[in-house]
Design a protein around this motif. Structure first.
Motif, PDB file in Angstrom:
ATOM      1  N   LEU A   1      -8.316 -13.060   1.603  1.00 44.33           N
ATOM      2  CA  LEU A   1      -8.551 -11.634   1.418  1.00 44.33           C
ATOM      3  C   LEU A   1      -9.858 -11.388   0.679  1.00 44.33           C
ATOM      4  O   LEU A   1     -10.279 -12.183  -0.143  1.00 44.33           O
ATOM      5  CB  LEU A   1      -7.399 -10.999   0.639  1.00 44.33           C
ATOM      6  N   LYS A   2     -10.496 -10.288   0.991  1.00 47.03           N
ATOM      7  CA  LYS A   2     -11.744  -9.900   0.331  1.00 47.03           C
ATOM      8  C   LYS A   2     -11.411  -9.118  -0.943  1.00 47.03           C
ATOM      9  O   LYS A   2     -10.379  -8.471  -1.026  1.00 47.03           O
ATOM     10  CB  LYS A   2     -12.582  -9.010   1.253  1.00 47.03           C
TER      11      LYS A   2
ATOM     12  N   TYR B   1     -12.779  -6.384  -2.058  1.00 43.70           N
ATOM     13  CA  TYR B   1     -12.971  -4.946  -1.941  1.00 43.70           C
ATOM     14  C   TYR B   1     -12.345  -4.431  -0.659  1.00 43.70           C
ATOM     15  O   TYR B   1     -12.257  -5.138   0.330  1.00 43.70           O
ATOM     16  CB  TYR B   1     -14.456  -4.593  -1.959  1.00 43.70           C
ATOM     17  N   VAL B   2     -11.935  -3.174  -0.697  1.00 43.54           N
ATOM     18  CA  VAL B   2     -11.345  -2.528   0.475  1.00 43.54           C
ATOM     19  C   VAL B   2     -12.321  -1.480   0.970  1.00 43.54           C
ATOM     20  O   VAL B   2     -12.855  -0.693   0.192  1.00 43.54           O
ATOM     21  CB  VAL B   2      -9.989  -1.868   0.108  1.00 43.54           C
ATOM     22  N   SER B   3     -12.538  -1.438   2.268  1.00 45.58           N
ATOM     23  CA  SER B   3     -13.459  -0.477   2.848  1.00 45.58           C
ATOM     24  C   SER B   3     -12.882   0.931   2.737  1.00 45.58           C
ATOM     25  O   SER B   3     -11.675   1.142   2.832  1.00 45.58           O
ATOM     26  CB  SER B   3     -13.711  -0.809   4.319  1.00 45.58           C
ATOM     27  N   GLN B   4     -13.777   1.914   2.526  1.00 47.27           N
ATOM     28  CA  GLN B   4     -13.323   3.301   2.461  1.00 47.27           C
ATOM     29  C   GLN B   4     -12.971   3.832   3.839  1.00 47.27           C
ATOM     30  O   GLN B   4     -12.208   4.770   3.974  1.00 47.27           O
ATOM     31  CB  GLN B   4     -14.408   4.172   1.834  1.00 47.27           C
TER      32      GLN B   4
ATOM     33  N   ALA C   1     -11.097   2.579   6.586  1.00 46.63           N
ATOM     34  CA  ALA C   1     -10.191   1.541   7.081  1.00 46.63           C
ATOM     35  C   ALA C   1      -9.810   1.819   8.527  1.00 46.63           C
ATOM     36  O   ALA C   1      -9.591   2.963   8.924  1.00 46.63           O
ATOM     37  CB  ALA C   1      -8.945   1.495   6.217  1.00 46.63           C
TER      38      ALA C   1
END
Length: 92
Positions: free
Chosen positions: A71-72, A74-77, A79
């Motif tokens: 898993l990365k 950060y989460v993309s805004q 998605a």
């Protein structure tokens, strides 16, 4: 004297009550009151004005080894929705 003028003068001389729920600060409290910033002390003050840090009071963060972690951080805004076999079975 008109009644309205008398009521207005009376209102100006009336003092506002101080609420007991006001924020207690070091300016409203006794001379030796120190509120702080809601954090735990990491040591103690000495008589000569110094500060001794105690290692057992310092925060100790345990971080696991994250090598080969898929898993990365950060989460993309923006998605994207990904359809999997599990999600289609549960929606039926």
């Amino acid at each position: 004297m008109p009644l309205g003028l008398m009521l207005g003068i009376g209102r100006t001389f009336r003092r506002k009550r101080t609420s007991s729920l006001d924020i207690l600060s070091s300016k409203r409290a006794p001379r030796d009151y120190y509120k702080g910033k809601n954090c735990k002390p990491t040591g103690f003050h000495t008589r000569k004005g110094g500060y001794v840090i105690q290692p057992e009071k310092l925060p100790n963060y345990v971080v696991p080894d994250l090598t080969d972690f898929k898993l990365k951080p950060y989460v993309s805004q923006v998605a994207r929705e990904i359809k999997t076999a599990e999600s289609t079975e549960t929606s039926k």
